[in-house]
Design an enzyme around this catalytic site. Structure first.
Site, PDB file in Angstrom:
ATOM      1  N   LYS A 157      87.813 119.740 -16.949  1.00  0.00           N
ATOM      2  CA  LYS A 157      89.001 119.676 -17.818  1.00  0.00           C
ATOM      3  C   LYS A 157      89.773 118.381 -17.563  1.00  0.00           C
ATOM      4  O   LYS A 157      90.322 117.782 -18.481  1.00  0.00           O
ATOM      5  CB  LYS A 157      89.905 120.902 -17.619  1.00  0.00           C
ATOM      6  CG  LYS A 157      89.274 122.247 -17.977  1.00  0.00           C
ATOM      7  CD  LYS A 157      88.725 122.324 -19.384  1.00  0.00           C
ATOM      8  CE  LYS A 157      89.747 122.593 -20.444  1.00  0.00           C
ATOM      9  NZ  LYS A 157      89.095 122.807 -21.783  1.00  0.00           N
ATOM     10  N   TYR A 213      85.136 123.604 -13.099  1.00  0.00           N
ATOM     11  CA  TYR A 213      85.823 123.753 -14.391  1.00  0.00           C
ATOM     12  C   TYR A 213      87.058 122.842 -14.447  1.00  0.00           C
ATOM     13  O   TYR A 213      87.273 122.120 -15.414  1.00  0.00           O
ATOM     14  CB  TYR A 213      86.203 125.222 -14.578  1.00  0.00           C
ATOM     15  CG  TYR A 213      87.051 125.521 -15.791  1.00  0.00           C
ATOM     16  CD1 TYR A 213      86.542 125.373 -17.081  1.00  0.00           C
ATOM     17  CD2 TYR A 213      88.359 125.976 -15.649  1.00  0.00           C
ATOM     18  CE1 TYR A 213      87.322 125.663 -18.198  1.00  0.00           C
ATOM     19  CE2 TYR A 213      89.147 126.271 -16.745  1.00  0.00           C
ATOM     20  CZ  TYR A 213      88.618 126.114 -18.019  1.00  0.00           C
ATOM     21  OH  TYR A 213      89.406 126.397 -19.114  1.00  0.00           O
ATOM     22  N   GLY A 273      86.621 131.454 -31.158  1.00  0.00           N
ATOM     23  CA  GLY A 273      86.878 131.818 -29.761  1.00  0.00           C
ATOM     24  C   GLY A 273      88.179 132.591 -29.587  1.00  0.00           C
ATOM     25  O   GLY A 273      88.928 132.833 -30.540  1.00  0.00           O
TER      26      GLY A 273
HETATM   27  N1  LIG Z   1      90.696 131.680 -22.047  1.00  0.00           N
HETATM   28  C1  LIG Z   1      91.527 131.244 -21.128  1.00  0.00           C
HETATM   29  O1  LIG Z   1      92.014 132.011 -20.293  1.00  0.00           O
HETATM   30  C2  LIG Z   1      91.924 129.782 -21.110  1.00  0.00           C
HETATM   31  C3  LIG Z   1      92.944 129.369 -20.243  1.00  0.00           C
HETATM   32  C4  LIG Z   1      93.346 128.039 -20.237  1.00  0.00           C
HETATM   33  C5  LIG Z   1      92.727 127.121 -21.064  1.00  0.00           C
HETATM   34  N2  LIG Z   1      91.718 127.542 -21.879  1.00  0.00           N
HETATM   35  C6  LIG Z   1      91.076 126.531 -22.733  1.00  0.00           C
HETATM   36  O2  LIG Z   1      91.329 126.893 -24.066  1.00  0.00           O
HETATM   37  C7  LIG Z   1      90.237 126.492 -24.893  1.00  0.00           C
HETATM   38  C8  LIG Z   1      89.750 127.710 -25.655  1.00  0.00           C
HETATM   39  O3  LIG Z   1      89.299 128.670 -24.713  1.00  0.00           O
HETATM   40  P1  LIG Z   1      88.800 130.107 -25.185  1.00  0.00           P
HETATM   41  O4  LIG Z   1      89.062 131.016 -24.073  1.00  0.00           O
HETATM   42  O5  LIG Z   1      89.321 130.422 -26.540  1.00  0.00           O
HETATM   43  O6  LIG Z   1      87.227 129.835 -25.277  1.00  0.00           O
HETATM   44  P2  LIG Z   1      86.109 130.792 -25.899  1.00  0.00           P
HETATM   45  O7  LIG Z   1      86.666 132.098 -26.303  1.00  0.00           O
HETATM   46  O8  LIG Z   1      84.963 130.784 -24.932  1.00  0.00           O
HETATM   47  O9  LIG Z   1      85.687 130.017 -27.205  1.00  0.00           O
HETATM   48  C9  LIG Z   1      84.914 128.863 -27.138  1.00  0.00           C
HETATM   49  C10 LIG Z   1      84.696 128.331 -28.523  1.00  0.00           C
HETATM   50  O10 LIG Z   1      83.780 127.229 -28.425  1.00  0.00           O
HETATM   51  C11 LIG Z   1      82.757 127.413 -29.386  1.00  0.00           C
HETATM   52  N3  LIG Z   1      81.513 126.768 -28.985  1.00  0.00           N
HETATM   53  C12 LIG Z   1      80.729 127.047 -27.925  1.00  0.00           C
HETATM   54  N4  LIG Z   1      79.639 126.246 -27.923  1.00  0.00           N
HETATM   55  C13 LIG Z   1      79.754 125.456 -29.022  1.00  0.00           C
HETATM   56  C14 LIG Z   1      78.945 124.427 -29.580  1.00  0.00           C
HETATM   57  N5  LIG Z   1      77.811 123.997 -29.002  1.00  0.00           N
HETATM   58  N6  LIG Z   1      79.362 123.847 -30.730  1.00  0.00           N
HETATM   59  C15 LIG Z   1      80.510 124.264 -31.325  1.00  0.00           C
HETATM   60  N7  LIG Z   1      81.326 125.196 -30.842  1.00  0.00           N
HETATM   61  C16 LIG Z   1      80.931 125.797 -29.698  1.00  0.00           C
HETATM   62  C17 LIG Z   1      82.601 128.909 -29.469  1.00  0.00           C
HETATM   63  O11 LIG Z   1      81.924 129.245 -30.660  1.00  0.00           O
HETATM   64  P3  LIG Z   1      80.947 130.535 -30.737  1.00  0.00           P
HETATM   65  O12 LIG Z   1      81.551 131.593 -29.888  1.00  0.00           O
HETATM   66  O13 LIG Z   1      80.923 130.851 -32.197  1.00  0.00           O
HETATM   67  O14 LIG Z   1      79.615 130.091 -30.219  1.00  0.00           O
HETATM   68  C18 LIG Z   1      84.054 129.358 -29.475  1.00  0.00           C
HETATM   69  O15 LIG Z   1      84.622 129.207 -30.750  1.00  0.00           O
HETATM   70  C19 LIG Z   1      89.210 125.883 -23.951  1.00  0.00           C
HETATM   71  O16 LIG Z   1      89.387 124.493 -23.896  1.00  0.00           O
HETATM   72  C20 LIG Z   1      89.567 126.476 -22.601  1.00  0.00           C
HETATM   73  O17 LIG Z   1      89.167 125.636 -21.541  1.00  0.00           O
HETATM   74  C21 LIG Z   1      91.320 128.839 -21.939  1.00  0.00           C
END
Ligand SMILES: NC(=O)c1ccc[n+]([C@@H]2O[C@H](COP(=O)([O-])OP(=O)(O)OC[C@H]3O[C@@H](n4cnc5c(N)ncnc54)[C@H](OP(=O)(O)O)[C@@H]3O)[C@@H](O)[C@H]2O)c1
Length: 296
Positions: free
Chosen positions: A130, A126, A7
Site C-alpha cells: 500500500k 500488505y 468489492g
Molecule cells: N476491506 C478493508 O477492511 C479495507 C481497509 C482499508 C483499506 N482497504 C482498501 O480499500 C480498497 C477496497 O478494498 P475492499 O475491501 O473493497 O476489496 P475487495 O472487496 O477485495 O474488492 C476488490 C475489488 O478488486 C477487484 N479486482 C480483483 N482483481 C481484479 C483484476 N485483476 N482486475 C480488476 N479488478 C479486480 C474485485 O473484483 P471481483 O471481485 O469482481 O473480481 C473487487 O471489485 C483496497 O484498496 C483495500 O486495500 C480495505
C-alpha cells in the site's frame, strides 16, 4: 468511474454515487451494472478509460486478504501496486481526477494517532504494497488524492469478506476459538467511507484544492475479542468457547494500533456528529445474516 465496483467498499461507493452517471468495474463477479476489466492489463485499463473518459476515477481495487499475501504475493503486488500505477497513469492521460484508496497498515502501529504526514513504516507485506502504491500513484498522477482507511465492515456477500462477519461466524459456530485481545482496530462502516469518497470526488470535480493524502476512520477502537463479546452479548450467544489471546500481536506482522488522526478531513467535511456511524449501533445489522445461516 469506480474501479473495483464489485468489492466491499466499491459496492458502497457505487451506491453513494447513485445519482451520478457512474460506471463500475469488476473482474470475477460479473453483473449487468458493471463492466469487466482486468486492471493488471495496461491495454484494458487504457481502453476503458479512453472510451468512457470519466471526470473522476475512484480506485477501490486491492488485495487485502492475508492468505493471498502469503500464497500468491506476486499476484497481490500486481493488484495493490502495479494496477494502482496503471490506473493512475490512465486517469492522468484522460485528464480525470483520481481518488485512490489506501490503508492504515502503512503505519507500524507503535505511535498512534497518525497524522497524514506521519512517517510510514509498514510491518507486513500488505502495508508495504500500500505504501508503494501511494508513491506510484503520486508519481503517475501528481494531483491524485489518497484516502487511508482502517478495517471496514458493511453488507457482506460472503462471510470472509469482512473481519466482523468472520468473527460473527466464529461466535455462532460454537467451536473453541482464540481471538486477539491486544491489537486495536477501528472498524468503519463502508457506507460512511463511501460518503467521504463522494465528498472528495465532488470537491475534485469543483476544482477545489485538496490535500494529497487524507485519513478517515471511526473513533472507537476494539480488539477482535471485544468485537466477539459484543456480537455474543447482542444476540444472547454463549461466550464460553471464545478465549482472549494475543496471536496477532505476537505474530509481529500485525500493527498494534494504527489510529488515524482525521482532524483535517473532518474539519474540511464539517459533518455534524449525528452523521458518524457508531459501531455499537451498526454492527448487529451487518452480522445478523451470518448468525442465522451456516457460515461457509
Ligand atoms: N476491506 C478493508 O477492511 C479495507 C481497509 C482499508 C483499506 N482497504 C482498501 O480499500 C480498497 C477496497 O478494498 P475492499 O475491501 O473493497 O476489496 P475487495 O472487496 O477485495 O474488492 C476488490 C475489488 O478488486 C477487484 N479486482 C480483483 N482483481 C481484479 C483484476 N485483476 N482486475 C480488476 N479488478 C479486480 C474485485 O473484483 P471481483 O471481485 O469482481 O473480481 C473487487 O471489485 C483496497 O484498496 C483495500 O486495500 C480495505
Amino acid at each position: 468511474m469506480v474501479f473495483g465496483g464489485s468489492g466491499l467498499l466499491g459496492r458502497s461507493v457505487m451506491r453513494a454515487l447513485g445519482d451520478w452517471t457512474v460506471t463500475g468495474t469488476s473482474f470475477r463477479r460479473t453483473s449487468q451494472r458493471l463492466v469487466t476489466v482486468d486492471v493488471t492489463s495496461k491495454e484494458e485499463v487504457l481502453r476503458v478509460l479512453g472510451s468512457l473518459r470519466p471526470d473522476v476515477v475512484v480506485n477501490c481495487v486491492g488485495e487485502r486478504r492475508p492468505e493471498v499475501w502469503a500464497n500468491a504475493p506476486a499476484r497481490a503486488h500486481e493488484l495493490n501496486v502495479d494496477a494502482a500505477w496503471l490506473i493512475a497513469g490512465g486517469a492522468r492521460h484522460v485528464e480525470a481526477c483520481l481518488l485512490h484508496i489506501s490503508s492504515d497498515y502503512v503505519f507500524d502501529g507503535r505511535d498512534p494517532a497518525y497524522r497524514t504526514d506521519a512517517p510510514r513504516n509498514p510491518v507486513n507485506a500488505y502495508g508495504r504494497w500500500k505504501l508503494l502504491a501511494e508513491d506510484a500513484v503520486h508519481s503517475a498522477c501528481p494531483d491524485a488524492t489518497v484516502l487511508r482507511l482502517p478495517v471496514l465492515y458493511g453488507p457482506a456477500e460472503y462471510a470472509a469478506e469482512t473481519n466482523l462477519t468472520q468473527i460473527a461466524c466464529q461466535v455462532s459456530a460454537g467451536a473453541e476459538v482464540e481471538l486477539d485481545d491486544v491489537c486495536v482496530r477501528y472498524p468503519t462502516h463502508t457506507d460512511e467511507a463511501a460518503e467521504v469518497c463522494r465528498w472528495i470526488a465532488a470537491a475534485q470535480l469543483r476544482g477545489q484544492c485538496l490535500g494529497s493524502v487524507y485519513h478517515w476512520s471511526a473513533e472507537q477502537g476494539f480488539t477482535k475479542h471485544r468485537m466477539a463479546l459484543m456480537v455474543a452479548g447482542r444476540f444472547g450467544l454463549s461466550t464460553g468457547h471464545i478465549r482472549a489471546g494475543e496471536a496477532d500481536a505476537a505474530s509481529g506482522d500485525r500493527p498494534l494500533d494504527c489510529r488515524l488522526d482525521c482532524q483535517e478531513l473532518r474539519a474540511a467535511l464539517g459533518w455534524p456528529a449525528h452523521r458518524y456511524r457508531m459501531f455499537g449501533d451498526e454492527f448487529a445489522q451487518v452480522v445478523e445474516p451470518w448468525l442465522r445461516s451456516a457460515c461457509p
